[in-house]
Every structure is written in structure tokens, then in C-alpha cells.
Scaffold this motif. Sequence first.
Motif, PDB file in Angstrom:
ATOM      1  N   TRP A 185       1.011  -1.189   0.072  1.00  0.00           N
ATOM      2  CA  TRP A 185      -0.008  -0.018   0.061  1.00  0.00           C
ATOM      3  C   TRP A 185       0.925   1.133   0.223  1.00  0.00           C
ATOM      4  N   ILE A 186       0.616   2.198  -0.847  1.00  0.00           N
ATOM      5  CA  ILE A 186       1.490   3.387  -1.180  1.00  0.00           C
ATOM      6  C   ILE A 186       0.505   4.420  -0.978  1.00  0.00           C
ATOM      7  N   GLU A 230      -6.886  -1.076  15.511  1.00  0.00           N
ATOM      8  CA  GLU A 230      -5.794  -0.742  16.534  1.00  0.00           C
ATOM      9  C   GLU A 230      -5.797   0.897  16.632  1.00  0.00           C
ATOM     10  N   GLU A 231      -5.686   1.239  15.305  1.00  0.00           N
ATOM     11  CA  GLU A 231      -5.753   2.790  15.196  1.00  0.00           C
ATOM     12  C   GLU A 231      -7.075   3.622  15.710  1.00  0.00           C
ATOM     13  N   LEU A 232      -8.137   2.815  15.523  1.00  0.00           N
ATOM     14  CA  LEU A 232      -9.510   3.640  15.863  1.00  0.00           C
ATOM     15  C   LEU A 232      -9.863   3.255  17.149  1.00  0.00           C
ATOM     16  N   SER A 286       3.303   4.849   6.442  1.00  0.00           N
ATOM     17  CA  SER A 286       2.752   3.484   6.467  1.00  0.00           C
ATOM     18  C   SER A 286       1.210   3.592   6.495  1.00  0.00           C
ATOM     19  N   VAL A 287       0.540   2.293   6.310  1.00  0.00           N
ATOM     20  CA  VAL A 287      -0.874   2.354   6.516  1.00  0.00           C
ATOM     21  C   VAL A 287      -1.110   2.841   7.825  1.00  0.00           C
ATOM     22  N   GLN A 288      -0.585   2.502   8.829  1.00  0.00           N
ATOM     23  CA  GLN A 288      -0.822   2.973  10.256  1.00  0.00           C
ATOM     24  C   GLN A 288      -0.774   4.444  10.233  1.00  0.00           C
ATOM     25  N   ALA A 293      -3.491   9.575  10.525  1.00  0.00           N
ATOM     26  CA  ALA A 293      -3.823  11.101   9.982  1.00  0.00           C
ATOM     27  C   ALA A 293      -5.073  11.445   9.394  1.00  0.00           C
ATOM     28  N   ASN A 294      -5.529  10.605   9.041  1.00  0.00           N
ATOM     29  CA  ASN A 294      -7.092  10.749   8.527  1.00  0.00           C
ATOM     30  C   ASN A 294      -8.344   9.931   9.314  1.00  0.00           C
ATOM     31  N   ARG A 295      -8.212   9.983  10.547  1.00  0.00           N
ATOM     32  CA  ARG A 295      -8.838   9.197  11.494  1.00  0.00           C
ATOM     33  C   ARG A 295     -10.497   9.502  11.150  1.00  0.00           C
TER      34      ARG A 295
END
Length: 299
Positions: A185-186, A230-232, A286-288, A293-295
Motif C-alpha cells: 500500500w502506497i 488498533e488505530e481507531l 505506512s498504513v498506520q 492522519a485521516n482518522r
Amino acid sequence: METVLILGATGNIGGLASERLTAHGGVRLRLASSREAGLATLAERFPHAEIVQADWNDELSLEKAMRGVSRVLVVTPDFVTDEQIVTPNIIRAAKATGSIEQIVRLIAIPPGLTAEKLTQRFLDTRCGANLHVIAKPLFDASGLPMTYVNVPGWIMFNLPWFLAPEVKARRQLAMPAVTDAERMWISEGDIADVIATILTAPAADHVGAEHMLTASARHDYPAIARILGEELGSEVRFVDDDGPLRDAMGEAFDTLMTYFEHETQAYGGVEHSETIAQLLGRQQESVQDYIKANRELFV
Ligand SMILES: NC(=O)c1ccc[n+]([C@@H]2O[C@H](COP(=O)([O-])OP(=O)(O)OC[C@H]3O[C@@H](n4cnc5c(N)ncnc54)[C@H](OP(=O)(O)O)[C@@H]3O)[C@@H](O)[C@H]2O)c1
């Protein structure tokens, strides 16, 4: 000051690259759309740029748009582009203009893939590599000063585009399981930064180069769901469901499913290189990082 023409300026990558070039300064921006509404959008978003109408099915409009231009960025959309028409038109217009020092073209081709290795059924999807394996040999044979930005993976804007609505509504990453693969993923931000870096360096620094943008990690759908959770801060489950993709793609759904039959297999051998970090002088996203950044797009 050099003039940079962006063909595809209303699009995701072309628009972001235009933003990056605006912020960088030092070049005159000429931004193109084929549509009246696109011209109005560009004029509002980029008040200091020159806005021009150009349709790559109409060679004369390309010639006019390229007058006085030294650099061009070309980003063509999936499903609808006939590269057998569009690319020769761009090549002829660039040659007629006589002032082009560099054409930067976004492609997505796993190393070694050519049109001869693809069946007509896949080529007819006009999606991903099926576009680019037609365009690249034509550009290569043209003798024009080319630079390729090759993204043989998924661009992270796919997350907000067709995955976020279900994450928001039901904490689910919903995709047909047959379309799953361990993908690189880029981020679109990194791609736009690379393009802006290339277009603001001396043309000779990158003409003849193909910059392959890859990622050090690969993620399948369950892994993306885990990272989202994890991020949310609350679990996101992967579910085998084609409904949301069907809704997002409309009539392109069946074509996309045909494309996936090839895409899920073809990109596994792509090797990672630190091209993004080397070109940008910073770590790639990274995807994380992207989800952090776009939560707000996922909650
Ligand atoms: N999604 C992924 O994961 C992924 C991964 C790797 C590579 N890619 C590649 O990324 C590319 C798509 O990038 P994107 O999402 O930035 O594209 P996009 O948002 O679909 O933008 C396409 C651009 O094409 C322009 N366009 C359409 N018809 C035109 C015409 N007749 N004449 C001139 N311009 C025309 C549109 O402008 P107007 O309509 O305003 O004229 C628009 O600015 C594809 O080549 C795809 O293969 C995608």
C-alpha cells in the motif's frame, strides 16, 4: 520559469501533485480538464494557476494546451481510457509542440509484465496494468524524454474510497474474499510528493528513469482490518461481502472483478526498494500513519 502542464489535474493524484507544486513554487502551473465543470473546479482550487481545456481524444486541444510547456504530467483513469488513442495523441502533440523536456507518466506495472502476457479479457478491463502496458511501450518508442512513476500496489486512497463507509457504519472491512491478496500500500501523498520532486528537479536528473514506489510491508484484508481496529480503538472485522464494493463501483463492478483475477496474482513478486525515502529524504507513509492522519474518515 518553467511551465508544467498537468493532464488529469482534477483527479486524485493530479490534484494532489498540483497542490504540492503550488506549495513548492518556482514553476508556472497549467492545469487541464476536459470538462466545463472540471475547469471551474480547478479555477476555484488553484486560483494562481492557468486553467486550460484539453481532451486527450482531441489532439488539437492537446497541442494548444502544450504550447510553451516544458514538462507534462499524465495520469489516466481506469476503465474508460483507450490508451491506443490517448497516448498517440499525447505523443504527437508533444512532438508538434517541440518544447517538451520531460513527460512524467503514472503507471502500475509489475516488473516484466507486458501486454503480450495478458489475455484480451484482462486488457479489455482497461484497469491498472492493462492500461499501462499499452501506454508505456508507445511512450518508450516515441523517443520523448520520459520519466515513469510506477506504483505496483494499492494506493491508500482506496481506504476512504470504497472501504471506509462500512468501517464507519458497522466496523467491518467488507470485500469479496476472492479479491484478497498480500498487497503493498502506497500513500497518494507520497506519490504526489515524488511527482513534485521530479518535476521541480532539473529534467535531466530523472529523464529515462522509472521510479518504482513500493512498501516494506504487505497487508491482506484481515491485516488492514486489524490495523484499522488498533488505530481507531475498536475492533474492525474483515467480512466476505461484495455488496459495498458493488455499490461503490456501480457498472464497473464486473470489470473490476475480472481485473482482480489477474491483479491478485501478478504483484506478489514485486520487491521493495527505498525509492520513496531516497527521493523524498524522509520515511514513507505506512498504513498506520495514514489511518492515524485521516482518522475522521473512518469514525
Ligand atoms: N487505485 C489504486 O490502488 C491504483 C494503484 C496504482 C495505480 N493506479 C492508477 O492510478 C490512475 C488513476 O489515478 P487517479 O485516481 O488520480 O485518477 P482519477 O482521479 O480518476 O483522475 C483521472 C483524470 O483523468 C482526466 N480525464 C478523464 N478523461 C479525460 C479526457 N478525455 N481528456 C483529458 N483528461 C481526462 C480527468 O479529468 P477531467 O474529467 O476533469 O477531464 C481526471 O483528472 C490509474 O491509471 C490507475 O491505474 C491506481
